[in-house]
Enzyme design. Structure first.
Site, PDB file in Angstrom:
ATOM      1  N   PHE A  15       0.935  -1.070   0.014  1.00 37.24           N
ATOM      2  CA  PHE A  15      -0.016   0.006  -0.147  1.00 37.24           C
ATOM      3  C   PHE A  15       0.881   1.278   0.098  1.00 37.24           C
ATOM      4  O   PHE A  15       0.814   1.927  -0.829  1.00 37.24           O
ATOM      5  CB  PHE A  15      -0.884  -0.057   1.038  1.00 37.24           C
ATOM      6  CG  PHE A  15      -1.647   1.285   1.678  1.00 37.24           C
ATOM      7  CD1 PHE A  15      -1.928   2.298   0.849  1.00 37.24           C
ATOM      8  CD2 PHE A  15      -1.446   1.415   3.088  1.00 37.24           C
ATOM      9  CE1 PHE A  15      -2.720   3.467   1.398  1.00 37.24           C
ATOM     10  CE2 PHE A  15      -1.904   2.585   3.714  1.00 37.24           C
ATOM     11  CZ  PHE A  15      -2.633   3.565   2.708  1.00 37.24           C
ATOM     12  N   GLY A  40       1.839  -7.387  -0.129  1.00 41.67           N
ATOM     13  CA  GLY A  40       1.474  -6.499  -1.511  1.00 41.67           C
ATOM     14  C   GLY A  40       1.002  -7.242  -2.859  1.00 41.67           C
ATOM     15  O   GLY A  40       0.864  -8.465  -2.407  1.00 41.67           O
ATOM     16  N   TYR A 146       4.722  -6.488  17.545  1.00 37.64           N
ATOM     17  CA  TYR A 146       4.899  -5.577  16.475  1.00 37.64           C
ATOM     18  C   TYR A 146       5.533  -4.259  16.775  1.00 37.64           C
ATOM     19  O   TYR A 146       6.532  -3.927  16.044  1.00 37.64           O
ATOM     20  CB  TYR A 146       3.629  -5.164  15.921  1.00 37.64           C
ATOM     21  CG  TYR A 146       3.592  -4.328  14.640  1.00 37.64           C
ATOM     22  CD1 TYR A 146       3.748  -4.654  13.466  1.00 37.64           C
ATOM     23  CD2 TYR A 146       3.228  -3.157  15.003  1.00 37.64           C
ATOM     24  CE1 TYR A 146       3.780  -3.477  12.409  1.00 37.64           C
ATOM     25  CE2 TYR A 146       3.024  -2.054  14.040  1.00 37.64           C
ATOM     26  CZ  TYR A 146       3.090  -2.390  12.667  1.00 37.64           C
ATOM     27  OH  TYR A 146       3.281  -1.372  11.621  1.00 37.64           O
TER      28      TYR A 146
HETATM   29  C1  UD2 Z   1      -3.039   1.138  14.020  1.00 38.33           C
HETATM   30  C2  UD2 Z   1      -2.236   0.447  13.070  1.00 38.33           C
HETATM   31  C3  UD2 Z   1      -1.476  -0.425  13.698  1.00 38.33           C
HETATM   32  C4  UD2 Z   1      -0.455  -0.336  14.706  1.00 38.33           C
HETATM   33  C5  UD2 Z   1      -1.532   0.648  15.685  1.00 38.33           C
HETATM   34  C6  UD2 Z   1      -0.618   1.315  17.076  1.00 38.33           C
HETATM   35  C7  UD2 Z   1      -3.562   0.676  10.871  1.00 38.33           C
HETATM   36  C8  UD2 Z   1      -4.290   0.137   9.899  1.00 38.33           C
HETATM   37  N1  UD2 Z   1      -2.988   0.207  11.921  1.00 38.33           N
HETATM   38  O1  UD2 Z   1      -4.140   0.483  14.504  1.00 38.33           O
HETATM   39  O2  UD2 Z   1      -0.734  -1.140  12.482  1.00 38.33           O
HETATM   40  O3  UD2 Z   1       0.325   0.815  14.491  1.00 38.33           O
HETATM   41  O4  UD2 Z   1      -2.227   1.612  15.064  1.00 38.33           O
HETATM   42  O5  UD2 Z   1      -1.528   1.827  17.805  1.00 38.33           O
HETATM   43  O6  UD2 Z   1      -3.068   1.993  10.829  1.00 38.33           O
HETATM   44  N2  UD2 Z   1     -12.449   0.007  14.054  1.00 38.33           N
HETATM   45  C9  UD2 Z   1     -14.001  -0.103  14.166  1.00 38.33           C
HETATM   46  N3  UD2 Z   1     -14.182  -0.909  13.430  1.00 38.33           N
HETATM   47  C10 UD2 Z   1     -13.875  -1.593  12.336  1.00 38.33           C
HETATM   48  C11 UD2 Z   1     -12.337  -1.520  12.344  1.00 38.33           C
HETATM   49  C12 UD2 Z   1     -11.812  -0.666  13.233  1.00 38.33           C
HETATM   50  O7  UD2 Z   1     -14.553   0.368  15.052  1.00 38.33           O
HETATM   51  O8  UD2 Z   1     -14.267  -2.412  11.406  1.00 38.33           O
HETATM   52  C13 UD2 Z   1     -12.012   0.939  15.095  1.00 38.33           C
HETATM   53  C14 UD2 Z   1     -11.072   0.396  15.959  1.00 38.33           C
HETATM   54  O9  UD2 Z   1     -11.382  -0.609  17.131  1.00 38.33           O
HETATM   55  C15 UD2 Z   1     -10.005   1.569  16.355  1.00 38.33           C
HETATM   56  C16 UD2 Z   1     -10.200   2.398  15.083  1.00 38.33           C
HETATM   57  O10 UD2 Z   1     -11.284   2.060  14.346  1.00 38.33           O
HETATM   58  O11 UD2 Z   1     -10.420   1.828  17.578  1.00 38.33           O
HETATM   59  C17 UD2 Z   1      -8.914   2.304  14.468  1.00 38.33           C
HETATM   60  O12 UD2 Z   1      -8.585   1.044  13.943  1.00 38.33           O
HETATM   61  P1  UD2 Z   1      -7.660   0.486  12.870  1.00 38.33           P
HETATM   62  O13 UD2 Z   1      -7.278  -1.140  13.094  1.00 38.33           O
HETATM   63  O14 UD2 Z   1      -7.630   0.998  11.686  1.00 38.33           O
HETATM   64  O15 UD2 Z   1      -6.139   1.019  13.507  1.00 38.33           O
HETATM   65  P2  UD2 Z   1      -5.306   0.827  14.851  1.00 38.33           P
HETATM   66  O16 UD2 Z   1      -5.462   2.411  15.582  1.00 38.33           O
HETATM   67  O17 UD2 Z   1      -6.124   0.027  15.694  1.00 38.33           O
END
Ligand code: UD2
Length: 311
Positions: A15, A40, A146
């Protein structure tokens, strides 16, 4: 450096990597891409395949890296096991890729007299420390394999800078979104998942009450941060936050995507996801100061471009 003549992008079919390849080609750089196509996709490079040197291979293979690093001014290390849950499930395999693979990249670059390596790190290194915004000088608190692997990469980059004179810049990405983000796994970025749901007129799941927030940064700004890191005069060994300094709640995110897609579907609220942090927000002042990084895509503009791509 005023212009990057020759670059290697590891993870260049992914990406962020493939968006970086596009930007390098636009500025006339000769680009080599190493990618094992585990997450990828070659389709991300189809439109430029004739203009690059693509090698299907793995960063665990030191000999291949040593060969590819020859003649490069800059190496962009974007290859990784990017799924946090996968690193929890298999810490040893993910360490072989993320730790040793990245060490291979640094070592091959140093031996080939590459001037600088730009590495993808993550805001995951801050863990669930509630202090906001995250400043790149604050204590780190990795809480998953990670995050430990990304932090190890930063430490190794520092060692290669101080012991072997290799310039390194580690970019702590916040929540990156944009064209080519793969929505297919339950752990894909929330924006890619919500785009898919909106386009298919399906109910999204919001974990928790949706007031949790993230600093979502558009992929083209992240690409720009990589280019600036490669060319900036100052850094020898830098660790910089790459976000926007603004945050959006998950509820507002769904509302914005719904407006773009012209749908009005009530989300399904479920329990918060285990291990989720509540809020994330970057202090980008050091990146502004060190590499002159200033995000140029307003969130709504980035979201619109992303929506058009998914559509
Ligand atoms: C991000 C990074 C991860 C790591 C992490 C560190 C991404 C994709 N992932 O995870 O690699 O660096 O930060 O803190 O950037 N959510 C929903 N519904 C869904 C999916 C997600 O509500 O279907 C919420 C999830 O619970 C969270 C928010 O959206 O509160 C962001 O989720 P995410 O998986 O996109 O990214 P994150 O911050 O967990």
């Amino acid at each position: 450096m005023t212009k990057i003549k020759n670059a290697l992008v590891t993870g260049g079919a992914g990406f962020i990597g493939s968006n970086l390849v596009d930007a390098l080609l636009e500025q006339g750089t000769h680009v080599k891409v190493l990618d094992n196509l585990s997450t990828g996709h070659i389709r991300n490079l189809d439109h430029v395949i004739a203009d690059i040197q693509f090698i299907e291979g793995d960063i665990r293979d030191l000999a291949t890296l040593e060969n590819l690093a020859q003649g490069c001014d800059v190496v962009f290390q974007q290859a990784a096991v990017v799924s946090v849950p996968l690193t929890v499930e298999d810490p040893i395999f993910s360490a072989q890729v993320n730790d040793i693979g990245t060490l291979n990249v640094l070592d091959a670059a140093q031996k080939a007299n590459v001037k600088r390596v730009v590495l993808a790190s993550s805001c995951a290194v801050y863990g669930d420390d509630p202090a906001l915004p995250k400043t790149d000088g604050m204590p780190i608190k990795p809480q998953t394999p990670y995050a430990i692997q990304k932090y190890t990469n930063e430490l190794n980059a520092g060692i290669y800078a101080s012991l072997y004179n290799l310039e390194t810049v580690c970019l702590r990405y916040f929540n990156v979104f944009g064209p080519r983000q793969d929505p297919s796994s339950p752990y894909s970025g929330v924006i890619s998942i919500f785009m898919n749901k909106a386009l298919n007129k399906e109910k999204p799941v919001i974990f928790g009450d949706g007031t949790q927030f993230r600093d979502f940064v558009f992929v083209k700004d992240v690409v720009n941060a990589n280019l600036l890191s490669a060319m900036a005069k100052t850094p020898e060994n830098q660790v910089l936050n790459i976000g926007t300094g603004h945050s959006i709640t998950v509820n507002d995110l769904w509302a914005s995507i719904s407006t773009l897609a012209g749908c009005s579907i009530e989300p399904q609220y479920e329990l918060p996801r285990a291990g989720d942090i509540f809020g994330s927000l970057a202090d980008i002042s050091r990146a502004q100061e060190m590499i002159n990084y200033n995000p140029t895509y307003a969130f709504d503009d980035g979201l619109q471009l992303t929506y058009e791509w998914y559509r």
